[in-house]
Scaffold this motif. Structure first.
Motif, mmCIF file in Angstrom:
data_model
loop_
_atom_site.group_PDB
_atom_site.id
_atom_site.type_symbol
_atom_site.label_atom_id
_atom_site.label_comp_id
_atom_site.label_asym_id
_atom_site.label_seq_id
_atom_site.Cartn_x
_atom_site.Cartn_y
_atom_site.Cartn_z
ATOM 1 N N VAL A 61 16.039 19.450 51.226
ATOM 2 C CA VAL A 61 16.497 18.090 51.561
ATOM 3 C C VAL A 61 15.985 17.694 52.948
ATOM 4 O O VAL A 61 15.469 16.594 53.145
ATOM 5 C CB VAL A 61 18.044 18.003 51.522
ATOM 6 N N ALA A 62 16.097 18.629 53.884
ATOM 7 C CA ALA A 62 15.703 18.313 55.267
ATOM 8 C C ALA A 62 14.223 17.971 55.365
ATOM 9 O O ALA A 62 13.812 17.253 56.278
ATOM 10 C CB ALA A 62 16.046 19.482 56.182
ATOM 11 N N GLN A 63 13.430 18.500 54.429
ATOM 12 C CA GLN A 63 11.988 18.242 54.504
ATOM 13 C C GLN A 63 11.601 16.863 53.964
ATOM 14 O O GLN A 63 10.454 16.451 54.080
ATOM 15 C CB GLN A 63 11.237 19.331 53.724
ATOM 16 N N GLN A 64 12.554 16.173 53.365
ATOM 17 C CA GLN A 64 12.247 14.840 52.840
ATOM 18 C C GLN A 64 12.019 13.880 54.014
ATOM 19 O O GLN A 64 12.778 13.901 54.972
ATOM 20 C CB GLN A 64 13.422 14.312 51.997
ATOM 21 N N PRO A 65 10.987 13.059 53.923
ATOM 22 C CA PRO A 65 10.736 12.152 55.054
ATOM 23 C C PRO A 65 11.708 10.974 55.105
ATOM 24 O O PRO A 65 11.874 10.347 56.142
ATOM 25 C CB PRO A 65 9.307 11.658 54.785
ATOM 26 N N GLN A 66 12.343 10.670 53.972
ATOM 27 C CA GLN A 66 13.199 9.477 53.949
ATOM 28 C C GLN A 66 14.539 9.739 54.643
ATOM 29 O O GLN A 66 14.927 10.884 54.861
ATOM 30 C CB GLN A 66 13.495 9.039 52.508
ATOM 31 N N ARG A 67 15.215 8.646 54.899
ATOM 32 C CA ARG A 67 16.571 8.713 55.423
ATOM 33 C C ARG A 67 17.464 9.347 54.353
ATOM 34 O O ARG A 67 17.351 9.012 53.176
ATOM 35 C CB ARG A 67 17.031 7.281 55.682
ATOM 36 N N ILE A 68 18.324 10.263 54.773
ATOM 37 C CA ILE A 68 19.142 11.008 53.808
ATOM 38 C C ILE A 68 20.551 10.428 53.784
ATOM 39 O O ILE A 68 21.168 10.245 54.841
ATOM 40 C CB ILE A 68 19.214 12.491 54.213
ATOM 41 N N ARG A 69 21.050 10.177 52.585
ATOM 42 C CA ARG A 69 22.444 9.739 52.472
ATOM 43 C C ARG A 69 23.189 10.684 51.534
ATOM 44 O O ARG A 69 22.813 10.835 50.376
ATOM 45 C CB ARG A 69 22.523 8.303 51.944
ATOM 46 N N LEU A 70 24.217 11.337 52.061
ATOM 47 C CA LEU A 70 25.029 12.241 51.241
ATOM 48 C C LEU A 70 26.099 11.422 50.529
ATOM 49 O O LEU A 70 26.818 10.655 51.154
ATOM 50 C CB LEU A 70 25.709 13.296 52.117
ATOM 51 N N LEU A 71 26.191 11.594 49.218
ATOM 52 C CA LEU A 71 27.225 10.918 48.428
ATOM 53 C C LEU A 71 28.119 12.000 47.838
ATOM 54 O O LEU A 71 27.641 12.867 47.107
ATOM 55 C CB LEU A 71 26.591 10.081 47.316
ATOM 56 N N THR A 72 29.375 11.941 48.184
ATOM 57 C CA THR A 72 30.276 13.049 47.830
ATOM 58 C C THR A 72 31.242 12.643 46.735
ATOM 59 O O THR A 72 31.978 11.663 46.898
ATOM 60 C CB THR A 72 31.074 13.468 49.081
ATOM 61 N N GLY B 245 14.949 2.739 50.249
ATOM 62 C CA GLY B 245 14.156 3.734 50.966
ATOM 63 C C GLY B 245 14.918 4.987 51.317
ATOM 64 O O GLY B 245 14.357 5.922 51.885
ATOM 65 N N GLU B 246 16.198 5.017 51.019
ATOM 66 C CA GLU B 246 16.970 6.235 51.315
ATOM 67 C C GLU B 246 16.850 7.224 50.162
ATOM 68 O O GLU B 246 16.559 6.844 49.031
ATOM 69 C CB GLU B 246 18.444 5.887 51.521
ATOM 70 N N ILE B 247 17.137 8.483 50.467
ATOM 71 C CA ILE B 247 17.197 9.498 49.436
ATOM 72 C C ILE B 247 18.666 9.872 49.280
ATOM 73 O O ILE B 247 19.361 10.059 50.279
ATOM 74 C CB ILE B 247 16.288 10.689 49.804
ATOM 75 N N ALA C 46 26.466 11.339 58.342
ATOM 76 C CA ALA C 46 27.567 10.455 57.950
ATOM 77 C C ALA C 46 27.195 8.975 58.098
ATOM 78 O O ALA C 46 27.746 8.129 57.416
ATOM 79 C CB ALA C 46 28.806 10.768 58.778
ATOM 80 N N CYS C 47 26.294 8.684 59.014
ATOM 81 C CA CYS C 47 25.872 7.288 59.261
ATOM 82 C C CYS C 47 24.354 7.217 59.135
ATOM 83 O O CYS C 47 23.665 7.006 60.138
ATOM 84 C CB CYS C 47 26.207 6.874 60.682
ATOM 85 N N PRO C 48 23.812 7.387 57.944
ATOM 86 C CA PRO C 48 22.353 7.474 57.850
ATOM 87 C C PRO C 48 21.644 6.217 58.320
ATOM 88 O O PRO C 48 20.558 6.295 58.888
ATOM 89 C CB PRO C 48 22.098 7.730 56.360
#
Lengths: 605, 416
Positions: free
Chosen positions: A140-151, A73-75, A525-527
């Motif tokens: 990105v901010a407009q996405q309803p899902q939980r956001i996870r940044l992968l660097t 469910g994360e983006i 950092a802690c989605p």
């Protein structure tokens, strides 16, 4: 049709506009070579973006590491592009339906990738974010899902500035839109400069709608100060340390009794490494807002691995030093003001007599102030000096007010309001102005928030926070008298500048702003532990939407207002309110049972 | 006939004290299959109880883990809990006997059974407690002149009277460590179990007192062998005790502390003539295994509630904490005092059947008896008047129990 053209054709099917841009731009950002394994690899200015031996294996290892934390469910937003090996590997390891967004900082970098690597077979399930950082962040901010940044760190350096801007914009957008409610435990110091800031932080977090538990150790200050009566230095230090350790254990007990989503400690909070390690064992996320000059107070070095997040009021050098020492997350977070405290007020007649002046300085008697401030004596203006630690003040003694007593916050606000030109000199143990002076002191924000005019010494971080048109800035001690004289004679300009500075505080520099930034930083950092809650996923309506395969929970969740955060304990409370005769459903009994075990604290301390 | 379940989720001592209720239930309803749900580490002991068909473990740690996991959705929590119950493969129960007045035990009994007898019998959220549970709670709070043993009160909670015969445990065959085998099975020696262990620190007897008892026994009982009993937590204490003893005593001492499983411990205790210790699980296990008991009861331990269950046992009750006795809950929070002297020689005299009748300072000797209403202790009082008092309580509480409403979880679904 060559590889690049085939890739453009693939790209056109999912993002025709980007495909069109790619066709118009030339590459050349990456230097492409052949790796030992025979596939293309890349460098930029001799720095490797991918492995020189086996970029595919390296990418798979990166993807394996990333997917460990990924949740359904994360983006997933990928930062760092290069030749996209890692994106392909990630795509292969995530479920089909998982959404991957790749940030394209420059189309020309993508061109390099498309020239040597095929998009065929994996890129159809990847979306591309391109354009200005602000636009990408908004998307990105407009996405309803939980956001996870992968660097993908090696490729970040190519367009570091754009990625930083993207992250900063994303934080800002998220900060405005976050509506979830956290439970935050603020642990304050026993005494000192960070104590009032702890109070402002608590108020700010509450004003943002979060539940705050304040562990206020200033209650123990009289007892701690009383230890000064122990004359033997070693004994006294030992007892003080034990006292402080006990306060740490008390903090731990508060955490055990009412577990927060995270603990926010202020500088000098009495949390020892042992206490922080126990919190980590118990999966409590910890953050420290270090509102000290990291060069002067260096105890952070011993505590660096104890906190999950560090927030500091100094930039580059400080952030780098903390990272080098082992901090996993360090972010710049300047000080601020609390407009409910630091505000324009009218003084009474009696207050005017005591507190009003043409020129005032409020602060402790550091060496540089003792040397610079005498220049303000014997001039055509009245000058008052306020604050403590002014023993042996020499010729300044005659302007020292209240005999050098400590000035409380309400009085300081009155002094700021009652002074035509407030002098704000940052403390420094050397001569003149601190040549390495970067951070801006709380007084700058507080004066501005009061709508009071100030003449301030130059700090490298000041221009990012206030314009020259908001306060008089002096670069050398010699300029001080001239600046004070100039502004004393220009009341309208003073007023205009002070009003502008106040507007800036209201717009960007309140503690509420700071806490929004802090929370969105931690959320990104802690989605799963912070970000998701901030995005409202523990709220009743969100839980309801996700409870479709457990219909038995639905009636229970419907008893809560849609925006209420609902945890196990809340559900158990509702169940217990059903009354003594109630027959409970099986799910309700299971929830009660789990709530009973949730309350178990026996091994916390 | 439908199955019933007895829930005892507390510690070893309480599980052993539940044995009379299990025995009596089995006698009064011999055709009704009775299962036991107990704390997971104690299932091996539960399996030794006659009258019990199936023993099921209750894993508190698992439940605790469910609630402390990150990233778990509420519905997934429920699925995990359901899965756990299915893994336990508990059958469906028409009736559960719940002996613990603790929310977990009450909720568990309603989760697993349509009807509950004992704590929670009026429903999982009903704060009304059945008469026998209320009686036990009152005794725990106020002490007072109670003369109903906890094990018998558990019978009352289950709606039955105490068993006519004191139930015992016969350990199944176990392979003991080789250095144990000869000493434990040697028919020519008189084995004395010394229970070092105590769950609570304030029930620990000082090592010096144990040393003196061991030396006295070995000096005066020529064929005696002392066995140190305890769990892994007492290993250090046992080693320290061995250090204090000279070699002449060590040759007649077997340190079993932390070296036995519970079935092995039961096997060892089955072969003890005596067991001496404070009010702890292993002391009660020793009694259930057939050893004669001499309890040293101090701190909050009271002979009348938790004295060793059966006839012909002794308890030295410390009198120094009489200030804790009758005056209600606030006094109960006061720290009990540790005795300054221990009834070492008097204990030896009891074993030798040479006790002169002179109690040491601060200690009082109580002997156990049994009658229709179970086990009780006297120190020379008139048993008949005690019988009348106890009979009145039994009759009153039983009558009150009969008048209670019955609550049923009509929609209960049992996993497995």
């Amino acid at each position: 049709m060559n590889l690049f053209q085939r890739n453009v054709a693939i790209l056109r099917r999912c993002d025709p506009e980007l495909a069109s841009q790619v066709s118009k731009v030339s590459g050349g950002i990456l230097s492409v070579h052949t790796a030992k394994s025979g596939v293309p690899t890349a460098t930029v200015k001799n720095r490797a973006i991918h492995s020189a031996y086996d970029p595919i294996r390296e990418a798979e290892q990166w993807a394996d590491h990333q997917v460990k934390d990924c949740q359904p469910g994360e983006i997933f937003v990928v930062l760092g592009m290069g030749l996209l090996y890692h994106v392909e590997a990630l795509r292969a390891k995530l479920p089909q339906g998982a959404v991957i967004l790749v940030v394209v900082p420059e189309v020309s970098e993508l061109v390099d990738g498309l020239t040597v690597r095929s998009l065929d077979g994996w890129s159809e399930r990847v979306s591309w974010l391109w354009g200005e950082p602000e636009q990408m962040a908004l998307q990105v901010a407009q996405q309803p899902q939980r956001i996870r940044l992968l660097t993908y760190e090696p490729a970040l350096i190519i367009h570091q500035g754009k990625y930083d801007a993207f992250r900063s914009q994303l934080r800002e957008h998220l900060a405005k839109s976050l509506n979830g409610r956290l439970h935050i435990m603020v642990v304050g110091p026993i005494y000192g400069g960070s104590l009032p800031i702890a109070g402002y932080v608590v108020r700010a977090l509450e004003s943002l709608g979060h539940r705050v538990s304040w562990v206020d150790h200033s209650l123990h200050d009289p007892g701690f100060q009383n230890l000064e009566t122990i004359r033997d230095d070693r004994l006294r230090l030992t007892v003080q340390q034990r006292f402080s350790e006990t306060l740490g254990v008390i903090s731990l007990a508060h955490v055990a009794e009412d577990p927060p989503d995270f603990v926010l400690a202020m500088s000098q909070a009495p949390l020892s490494m042992a206490v922080l390690e126990q919190m980590r064992r118990k999966k409590v996320v910890t953050a420290m807002w270090f509102v000290e000059n990291f060069r002067h107070l260096t105890y952070w070095q011993q505590m660096i691995e104890g906190y999950d997040f560090w927030f500091v009021m100094q930039q580059a050098g400080c952030v780098e030093a903390f990272k080098n020492a082992g901090a996993s997350h360090v972010s710049y977070l300047p000080l601020a003001a609390d407009p409910t405290i630091h505000q324009s007020i009218e003084l009474t007649e009696q207050e005017r007599v005591e507190l009003e002046a043409d020129v005032s300085f409020l602060g402790a008697g550091y060496r540089n102030r003792r040397e610079i401030l005498p220049a303000l004596l014997e001039k055509e203006w009245s000058f008052k000096l306020w604050g403590n630690e002014w023993n042996n003040a020499g010729i300044l003694t005659k302007v020292l007010q209240r005999n050098g007593a400590r000035i409380d916050t309400p009085t300081s606000v009155k002094i700021f309001n009652g002074t035509r030109v407030n002098v704000n000199l940052h403390s420094y143990a050397g001569e003149g102005f601190d040549p390495a002076g970067d951070s801006v002191n709380p007084r700058a924000f507080e004066l501005a928030s009061c709508g009071a005019f100030q003449v301030i010494d130059h700090r490298t971080l000041l221009p990012d926070l206030f314009d020259d048109a908001m306060m008089g800035v002096v670069k050398t001690p010699e300029e001080l008298v001239r600046a004070v004289r100039k502004y004393l004679h220009e009341p309208e300009q003073r007023q205009t500048m002070a009003e502008e500075s106040k507007k800036r505080v209201m717009m960007s520099h309140t503690y509420a702003h700071r806490m929004q930034t802090l929370l969105s930083t931690m959320g990104l950092a802690c989605p799963d532990r912070i970000g998701g809650i901030l995005q409202g996923e523990r709220q009743a309506e969100s839980l309801l939407a996700r409870s479709q395969d457990c219909q038995e929970l639905v009636p229970l969740l419907r008893t809560f207002p849609t925006t209420d955060r609902v945890e196990l304990e809340d559900m158990a409370k509702i169940i217990r309110q059903k009354g003594p005769e109630a027959q409970l459903k099986r799910e309700e009994l299971l929830l009660l049972m789990m709530d009973e075990y949730r309350q178990e604290k026996r091994d916390f301390l | 006939m439908s199955r019933s379940l007895l829930l005892q989720l507390a510690r070893l001592g309480d599980l052993i004290q539940s044995l009379p209720a299990i025995s009596s239930l089995h006698s009064s309803l011999p055709d009704q299959p009775l299962d036991l749900l107990c704390a997971a580490p104690l299932t091996s002991i539960g399996k030794l109880f006659s009258g019990i068909q199936g023993v099921y473990p209750w894993e508190g740690e698992r439940w605790h883990t469910f609630t402390t996991q990150d990233r778990v959705e509420k519905q997934d929590l429920i699925k995990m809990a359901e899965q756990y119950l299915q893994d336990c493969a508990l059958p469906s129960y028409a009736l559960a006997y719940n002996l613990n007045n603790h929310p977990r035990s009450i909720v568990a009994s309603h989760l697993l059974s349509d009807r509950v007898v004992g704590a929670g019998d009026q429903g999982p959220l009903n704060s009304n407690i059945p008469p026998w549970v209320a009686y036990l709670r009152q005794v725990a709070r106020e002490r007072g002149p109670n003369r109903i043993h906890l094990a018998d009160a558990f019978c009352g909670v289950c709606g039955i009277t105490p068993p006519s015969v004191t139930p015992t445990i016969q350990a199944t065959h176990v392979d003991l460590p080789t250095d144990f085998v000869q000493m434990v099975n040697d028919e020519s020696v008189e084995r004395i179990g010394i229970v070092l262990g105590a769950g609570d620190g304030d029930r620990r007897v000082p090592l010096t007192a144990w040393r003196r008892l061991i030396e006295s026994c070995i000096d005066h009982l020529p064929n005696s062998l002392c066995l140190l009993i305890g769990g892994a937590g007492e290993r250090e204490a046992a080693l320290a005790l061995e250090d204090q003893l000279s070699s002449q005593y060590l040759s007649r001492l077997l340190n079993c502390v932390g070296r036995t499983t519970l079935p092995e411990l039961a096997h060892v205790l089955n072969r003890c003539e005596w067991v001496v210790g404070s009010d702890t699980g292993p002391l009660h296990l020793g009694v259930a295994c057939g050893a004669r008991a001499i309890g040293w009861y101090f701190s909050r331990a009271r002979v009348h509630e938790t004295g060793p269950y059966g006839e012909g046992y002794y308890v030295w009750q410390y009198q120094g904490n009489s200030h804790l006795e009758p005056t209600g809950s606030s006094d109960m929070k006061r720290q009990p005092q540790l005795p300054s002297s221990w009834p070492v020689l008097e204990t030896l005299q009891l074993m030798q059947d040479q006790y002169s009748g002179e109690s040491p300072a601060e200690w009082e000797l109580w002997n156990s008896h049994r009658d229709e209403w179970g086990v009780f202790y006297t120190n020379g009082e008139n048993s008949e008047s005690l019988f009348a008092k106890r009979e009145t309580i039994w009759k009153e509480l039983s009558a009150m129990t009969l008048n209670q409403q019955v609550f049923s979880n009509s929609n209960v679904i049992i996993a497995g």
